[in-house]
Design an enzyme around this catalytic site. Structure first.
Site, mmCIF file in Angstrom:
data_model
loop_
_atom_site.group_PDB
_atom_site.id
_atom_site.type_symbol
_atom_site.label_atom_id
_atom_site.label_comp_id
_atom_site.label_asym_id
_atom_site.label_seq_id
_atom_site.Cartn_x
_atom_site.Cartn_y
_atom_site.Cartn_z
ATOM 1 N N GLY B 87 0.821 -1.195 0.000
ATOM 2 C CA GLY B 87 0.000 0.000 0.000
ATOM 3 C C GLY B 87 0.865 1.259 0.000
ATOM 4 O O GLY B 87 1.919 1.290 -0.599
ATOM 5 N N PHE B 88 0.406 2.281 0.726
ATOM 6 C CA PHE B 88 1.113 3.559 0.768
ATOM 7 C C PHE B 88 1.332 4.103 -0.632
ATOM 8 O O PHE B 88 2.392 4.620 -0.942
ATOM 9 C CB PHE B 88 2.459 3.438 1.505
ATOM 10 C CG PHE B 88 2.304 3.329 2.981
ATOM 11 C CD1 PHE B 88 2.118 4.477 3.748
ATOM 12 C CD2 PHE B 88 2.320 2.097 3.600
ATOM 13 C CE1 PHE B 88 1.962 4.376 5.125
ATOM 14 C CE2 PHE B 88 2.153 1.982 4.965
ATOM 15 C CZ PHE B 88 1.973 3.132 5.734
ATOM 16 N N CYS B 89 0.327 3.912 -1.488
ATOM 17 C CA CYS B 89 0.469 4.480 -2.825
ATOM 18 C C CYS B 89 -0.842 5.142 -3.238
ATOM 19 O O CYS B 89 -1.312 4.977 -4.347
ATOM 20 C CB CYS B 89 0.918 3.425 -3.829
ATOM 21 S SG CYS B 89 0.058 1.864 -3.691
ATOM 22 N N GLY B 90 -1.420 5.881 -2.293
ATOM 23 C CA GLY B 90 -2.610 6.659 -2.613
ATOM 24 C C GLY B 90 -3.759 5.767 -3.037
ATOM 25 O O GLY B 90 -3.981 4.698 -2.475
ATOM 26 N N PHE B 92 -4.037 4.170 -5.780
ATOM 27 C CA PHE B 92 -3.626 3.285 -6.884
ATOM 28 C C PHE B 92 -4.383 1.959 -6.874
ATOM 29 O O PHE B 92 -5.032 1.576 -7.850
ATOM 30 C CB PHE B 92 -2.119 3.045 -6.805
ATOM 31 C CG PHE B 92 -1.590 2.117 -7.854
ATOM 32 C CD1 PHE B 92 -1.383 2.563 -9.145
ATOM 33 C CD2 PHE B 92 -1.301 0.800 -7.553
ATOM 34 C CE1 PHE B 92 -0.889 1.713 -10.115
ATOM 35 C CE2 PHE B 92 -0.807 -0.055 -8.520
ATOM 36 C CZ PHE B 92 -0.608 0.408 -9.798
#
Lengths: 87, 286
Positions: B87-90, B92
């Site tokens: 994760g940690f990709c908005g 996406f």
């Protein structure tokens, strides 16, 4: 006199392995080895497994191990689409 | 009001968070660069192969090769969803999941029996949580997908398409327009839409016969398409992560500024008060 050269590209799905000019080459086709010189007729063949040897325009010999794919020869443009290339 | 000790503690915590998000941003930037290089590296092969398949294709071959069959009606379809493992990709992953859901719903509304194949932990976790039926999944594909990964994903699907078990295969992945624009998109993998480009090979000496070559090239063509989707997805993930982490870093900076201002104000108020007390005390002694 400047001899004609082959424009050779050896490609795999992951990237280009060789792009340059060659005086001659021998490729492992599915049914045996095939030599290609400048001026070859348009040619399309499946590749088997084996060494792809070529002589660059400076006269150096290069060799790759290729397996599977296809080779297209058209107007001194040679495109080798190999599944795998080693070396 | 929070004591200046508490504010100090928060400042420290936000500063640490910012350190992490900034590092993640830098890592994503360097991974993004590598992912874009891989995309560029895959292009010559994909373009050459597309040209060949386009040149070799003829409707006549479609009757001979099961991979080229064009089912009159779609009864059973597969959707292959490519998501990230992390994760940690908005938005996406959620964008991809939403696209897959709407595709599944659209197909089901059309009376098609749909099966779902998922790559990536994020998509898997979502559909598992919803209790959806997942026909197959993998979480083995990392930041730098290989052509073999693509083959393993798609080979079972094309085999089943060839035997007539499946009538269509769709791939949901993100399109890498730029590092900041990676919209989700669905592409139809099977039945194969013959590429419009390609030089006819009528004048060629072919060995073996043209049809045989097409038969061998089609699986490679499919693998190449899925490999391309994989590397695009990997690049999109890093691009989205970089953007998300950049805004997180910026936000942390803003919070730090506010907190530091509060802390200084509190400290100044305390000093002022102490001075006032000393002055008051001295005045009382006179």
């Amino acid at each position: 006199m400047m001899a004609k050269l082959l424009k050779l590209r050896v490609l795999t799905p992951a990237g280009e392995v060789f792009v340059g000019r060659a005086r001659s080459m021998v490729a492992p086709a599915w049914d045996g080895r095939v030599g290609i010189l400048p001026g070859h007729a348009p040619f399309l063949t499946l590749l088997g497994e084996g060494p792809l040897a070529l002589k660059t325009d400076s006269g150096d010999a290069r060799e790759f191990g290729v397996s599977g794919g296809v080779m297209k020869v058209e107007a001194n443009d040679v495109t080798v689409l190999a599944d795998r290339v080693a070396g | 009001m929070a004591s200046s000790q508490d504010v100090l503690r928060r400042i420290k915590s936000v500063r640490n968070t910012r350190k992490i998000t900034r590092t993640m941003e830098l890592i994503a930037t360097s991974k993004l660069k590598r992912a874009i290089d891989r995309m560029a590296a895959a292009r010559p092969y994909a373009d050459a192969l597309t040209g060949l398949v386009g040149g070799l294709y003829s409707p006549f071959l479609a009757q001979e090769y099961p991979l080229l069959r064009r089912p009159a009606e779609t009864k059973r379809a597969a959707v292959l969803l490519l998501t990230a493992n992390r994760g940690f990709c908005g938005a996406f992953n959620s964008n991809l999941i939403r696209e897959a859901r709407s595709r599944l719903e659209a197909l089901e509304a059309g009376g098609v029996e749909v099966e779902l194949h998922v790559s990536g932990k994020k998509g898997l976790a979502y559909f598992r949580f919803r209790g959806a039926k997942i026909a197959s999944f993998t979480t083995e594909i990392g930041d730098s997908p290989e052509p073999d990964d693509a083959e393993q994903l798609v080979a079972p699907l094309w085999r089943r398409f060839a035997t007539g078990e499946l009538d269509a295969v769709h791939v949901v992945s993100s399109e890498f327009r730029s590092a900041i624009s990676t919209p989700p998109r669905t592409r139809q993998l099977l039945p194969i839409e013959p590429p419009a480009v390609g030089t006819p090979v009528d004048a060629f000496i072919t060995s073996p016969a043209t049809g045989e070559i097409v038969g061998r090239l089609l699986p490679r063509y499919l693998r190449s398409a899925v490999y391309r989707a994989l590397v695009e997805n990997a690049a999109g993930e890093q691009g989205a992560r970089r953007a998300a982490m950049k805004s997180a870093t910026d936000n942390a900076g803003d919070i730090l500024e506010t907190l530091t201002r509060n802390y200084n104000r509190a400290r100044q108020a305390q000093i002022t008060q102490e001075i006032a007390e000393i002055v008051g005390g001295a005045a009382a002694l006179e």
